[in-house]
Design a protein around this motif. Structure first.
Motif, mmCIF file in Angstrom:
data_model
loop_
_atom_site.group_PDB
_atom_site.id
_atom_site.type_symbol
_atom_site.label_atom_id
_atom_site.label_comp_id
_atom_site.label_asym_id
_atom_site.label_seq_id
_atom_site.Cartn_x
_atom_site.Cartn_y
_atom_site.Cartn_z
ATOM 1 N N GLU A 1 10.639 6.548 0.202
ATOM 2 C CA GLU A 1 9.902 5.729 -0.769
ATOM 3 C C GLU A 1 9.348 4.462 -0.159
ATOM 4 O O GLU A 1 8.261 4.032 -0.502
ATOM 5 C CB GLU A 1 10.811 5.396 -1.953
ATOM 6 N N SER A 2 10.137 3.850 0.696
ATOM 7 C CA SER A 2 9.593 2.688 1.383
ATOM 8 C C SER A 2 10.288 2.537 2.717
ATOM 9 O O SER A 2 11.403 3.021 2.915
ATOM 10 C CB SER A 2 9.755 1.426 0.539
ATOM 11 N N PHE A 3 9.583 1.909 3.600
ATOM 12 C CA PHE A 3 10.083 1.758 4.958
ATOM 13 C C PHE A 3 9.532 0.442 5.467
ATOM 14 O O PHE A 3 8.333 0.264 5.570
ATOM 15 C CB PHE A 3 9.542 2.920 5.805
ATOM 16 N N SER A 4 10.398 -0.507 5.713
ATOM 17 C CA SER A 4 9.886 -1.759 6.267
ATOM 18 C C SER A 4 10.681 -2.107 7.503
ATOM 19 O O SER A 4 11.902 -1.949 7.542
ATOM 20 C CB SER A 4 9.964 -2.878 5.236
ATOM 21 N N THR A 5 9.979 -2.527 8.495
ATOM 22 C CA THR A 5 10.662 -2.876 9.732
ATOM 23 C C THR A 5 10.053 -4.150 10.298
ATOM 24 O O THR A 5 8.885 -4.459 10.064
ATOM 25 C CB THR A 5 10.624 -1.701 10.732
ATOM 26 N N ASN A 6 10.872 -4.892 10.960
ATOM 27 C CA ASN A 6 10.455 -6.138 11.573
ATOM 28 C C ASN A 6 10.090 -5.824 13.024
ATOM 29 O O ASN A 6 10.951 -5.433 13.803
ATOM 30 C CB ASN A 6 11.641 -7.110 11.488
#
Ligand SMILES: *[C@@H]1O[C@H](CO)[C@@H](O)[C@H](O)[C@H]1NC(C)=O
Ligand SMILES: *[C@@H]1O[C@H](CO)[C@@H](O)[C@H](O)[C@H]1NC(C)=O
Ligand SMILES: *[C@@H]1O[C@H](CO)[C@@H](O)[C@H](O)[C@H]1NC(C)=O
Ligand SMILES: *[C@@H]1O[C@H](CO)[C@@H](O)[C@H](O)[C@H]1NC(C)=O
Length: 188
Positions: free
Chosen positions: A49-54
């Motif tokens: 559903e969501s994927f956030s990476t720094n």
């Protein structure tokens, strides 16, 4: 004497016959139509559903997985399941969970149970495999959703059943996509 006995015999015979007919009919109905059957898991899937990476720190990666389990209730009565929890495991350890609220699947109906689970990368860092998995661009998870419930047909016939849905999830970090392979079983 026989004048008194005869009506009594007829009455007895008729009653016995009626009882047998009722017994046979209800037994037949029970074993055909109303016998409680176990529910079936028809489809199950995991979506990313969501994927956030720094980009400055790959360990700061959050992933939301959408878990859907579709259950078919073949009974002439509702299948009622209890509050439950979906778990996501990483190398055997629980890293995230989400509640599944109690509900009833209508008689002879299908119902889908969906939940979103958030996995926070920072929580995985203590796992010795994490950095290695990051380097290989794949994080593998296992999700489990267990629903414990009861089918009640005509308020009399009851059957307990537990459906267990398990998915092996492979998350490709660079592609920001995932693949999953699910299996299910029903216990009672
Ligand atoms: C991941 O979630 C944590 C906690 O909610 C948050 O502090 C962090 O900024 C998030 N990281 C990313 C890359 O979204
Ligand atoms: C299920 O969870 C909801 C929300 O947390 C709660 O209101 C309800 O009482 C729970 N039901 C049971 C049977 O525990
Ligand atoms: C992840 O799972 C896939 C498919 O099951 C497997 O091929 C791969 O080796 C696993 N990777 C890791 C890092 O465990
Ligand atoms: C996911 O991303 C990887 C790496 O970018 C790519 O090789 C793979 O084909 C993608 N898989 C799917 C199902 O899109």
């Amino acid at each position: 004497m026989s004048c008194f006995r005869r009506p009594w015999v007829i009455c007895c015979t008729v009653t016995a016959l009626l009882l047998i007919i009722i017994l046979v009919t209800s037994t037949t109905l029970y074993f055909t139509v109303f016998k409680p059957k176990q529910p079936k898991i028809t489809t199950q899937s995991v979506t990313l559903e969501s994927f956030s990476t720094n980009i400055f720190d790959m360990t700061d990666t959050n992933v939301t997985l959408g878990i859907t389990v579709e259950i078919n209730n073949p009974n002439y009565g509702g299948f009622k399941y209890e509050n439950s929890t979906s778990y996501v495991r990483y190398h055997g350890e629980v890293v995230a969970m989400a509640p599944v609220l109690a509900d009833t699947i209508p008689a002879r109906g299908e119902h889908s149970v969906s939940t979103s689970v958030l996995v926070i990368g920072r929580d995985l860092i203590t796992n010795p495999s994490f950095l290695f998995d990051l380097a290989s661009n794949t994080l593998n998870f296992t999700s489990t959703t267990t629903l414990k419930g009861k089918a009640v047909v005509m308020k009399v016939f009851k059957k307990k059943a537990t459906t267990i849905s398990t998915c092996d999830i492979s998350l490709h970090i660079l592609g920001k996509n995932s693949t999953s392979d699910c299996s299910s079983k029903v216990e009672f």
